[in-house]
Design an enzyme around this catalytic site. Structure first.
Site, PDB file in Angstrom:
ATOM      1  N   ASP A 163     -35.052  -9.471  33.207  1.00 29.69           N
ATOM      2  CA  ASP A 163     -35.341  -8.579  32.237  1.00 29.69           C
ATOM      3  C   ASP A 163     -37.095  -8.912  31.714  1.00 29.69           C
ATOM      4  OD1 ASP A 163     -34.941  -6.573  30.445  1.00 29.69           O
ATOM      5  OD2 ASP A 163     -33.845  -7.989  29.036  1.00 29.69           O
TER       6      ASP A 163
ATOM      7  N   ARG B 166     -41.766  -5.088  28.627  1.00 32.71           N
ATOM      8  CA  ARG B 166     -42.544  -5.698  27.750  1.00 32.71           C
ATOM      9  C   ARG B 166     -43.762  -6.381  27.948  1.00 32.71           C
ATOM     10  NH1 ARG B 166     -37.008  -7.883  25.363  1.00 32.71           N
ATOM     11  NH2 ARG B 166     -36.316  -7.296  27.338  1.00 32.71           N
TER      12      ARG B 166
ATOM     13  N   HIS C 249     -43.446  -4.068  36.430  1.00 30.56           N
ATOM     14  CA  HIS C 249     -42.466  -4.228  37.689  1.00 30.56           C
ATOM     15  C   HIS C 249     -43.021  -4.912  38.806  1.00 30.56           C
ATOM     16  CE1 HIS C 249     -39.565  -2.358  35.296  1.00 30.56           C
ATOM     17  NE2 HIS C 249     -40.073  -1.043  35.057  1.00 30.56           N
TER      18      HIS C 249
ATOM     19  N   ARG D 225     -33.591   5.847  33.008  1.00 25.01           N
ATOM     20  CA  ARG D 225     -34.888   5.753  32.583  1.00 25.01           C
ATOM     21  C   ARG D 225     -35.735   6.866  32.936  1.00 25.01           C
ATOM     22  NH1 ARG D 225     -36.328  -0.723  33.588  1.00 25.01           N
ATOM     23  NH2 ARG D 225     -34.503  -1.512  32.320  1.00 25.01           N
TER      24      ARG D 225
ATOM     25  N   LEU E  16     -29.954 -19.783  52.599  1.00 24.27           N
ATOM     26  CA  LEU E  16     -29.739 -19.317  51.434  1.00 24.27           C
ATOM     27  C   LEU E  16     -29.199 -17.726  51.708  1.00 24.27           C
ATOM     28  CD1 LEU E  16     -30.203 -19.176  48.195  1.00 24.27           C
ATOM     29  CD2 LEU E  16     -32.401 -17.801  48.557  1.00 24.27           C
TER      30      LEU E  16
ATOM     31  N   ARG F 258     -30.552 -15.157  31.974  1.00 27.63           N
ATOM     32  CA  ARG F 258     -31.043 -13.912  31.722  1.00 27.63           C
ATOM     33  C   ARG F 258     -32.538 -14.408  30.907  1.00 27.63           C
ATOM     34  NH1 ARG F 258     -28.914  -8.208  29.386  1.00 27.63           N
ATOM     35  NH2 ARG F 258     -30.999  -7.383  29.026  1.00 27.63           N
TER      36      ARG F 258
END
Length: 241
Positions: free
Chosen positions: A12, A16, A29, A63, A123, A180
């Protein structure tokens, strides 16, 4: 140090991060993709077996259309650019989420990523795409209901494991740790069933600023947690041995 087998991250703060720099959200992004690479590298270096990234929620379609388009473009860019490297590093890619209604090109990319890396054993990188926790449980419930209607499942024998086996994460252990970024303190419809006993760490840093050091700090904090799963400390310790 006590290490989590499965770390999940709610990534997140991209928008911003960009806005604070007077840049379009799309730049944030794109910068966030670099943080994805940092997280994958850090997970592998620190012995994490499963890393789940909340890439695109079922609510993100609400969005602005341009932002959604930018996010789809970034997904394509990430797969085309990074898939070969992930494969060379023996990373297996899983994709969870509802694939109904996705465009043919996106579906093809997701399938290619899974098929190419299916036999890899290092992984496990789990991409939550078009994913919502409530939707996951709803689809699982629908599957069980269909099996009951067909006489394949006795309603009296439905257990928690029955439900878990029908979720998108059926072959993936529940997350030990959920991180988060951005300072927000909610889980936003992410892995609702699976996170019943997860440890949570909420970081103030925005996702594009998340790096290997932030990952290690989260692991260090996790190591100090006392996970009891509803039992007392001594009983939890006895069950773990």
């Amino acid at each position: 140090m006590n290490k989590p087998q499965h770390v999940a991250i709610i990534m997140d703060g991209n928008g911003r991060w960009a806005e604070r720099r007077g840049q379009p959200r799309a730049i944030g992004h794109r910068k966030g993709v670099e943080a994805v690479r940092n997280a994958v590298k850090a997970a592998g270096e620190n012995g994490v077996k499963y890393l789940t990234l909340f890439a695109f929620s079922s609510e993100n379609w609400n969005r602005p259309q341009q932002e959604v388009s930018d996010l789809m473009g970034l997904l394509k860019f990430f797969v085309r650019r990074d898939l070969a490297e992930l494969h060379n590093e023996n990373v297996r890619v899983h994709v969870i989420g509802d694939r109904r209604g996705l465009s043919a090109d996106i579906l093809a990319l997701l399938t290619e990523a899974e098929d190419l890396t299916r036999e890899n054993t290092a992984l496990n990188l789990v991409i939550a795409f078009n994913y919502g926790g409530r939707d996951d449980v709803t689809r699982a419930t629908r599957t069980i209901a269909q099996k009951v209607a067909q006489g394949l499942v006795d309603p009296a024998r439905i257990t928690e494991q029955t439900i878990s086996d029908c979720l998108d994460t059926a072959d993936i252990p529940d997350p030990d740790l959920i991180i988060r970024t951005s300072g927000e303190m909610r889980i936003s419809n992410f892995l609702l069933w699976q996170s019943a006993y997860s440890e949570f760490i909420f970081l103030p840093c925005l996702w594009p600023d998340f790096d290997e050091e932030e990952f290690r700090k989260a692991l260090k904090e996790y190591a100090c947690r006392d996970r009891r799963f509803g039992a007392t400390t001594d009983r939890a310790a006895a069950a773990a041995t």
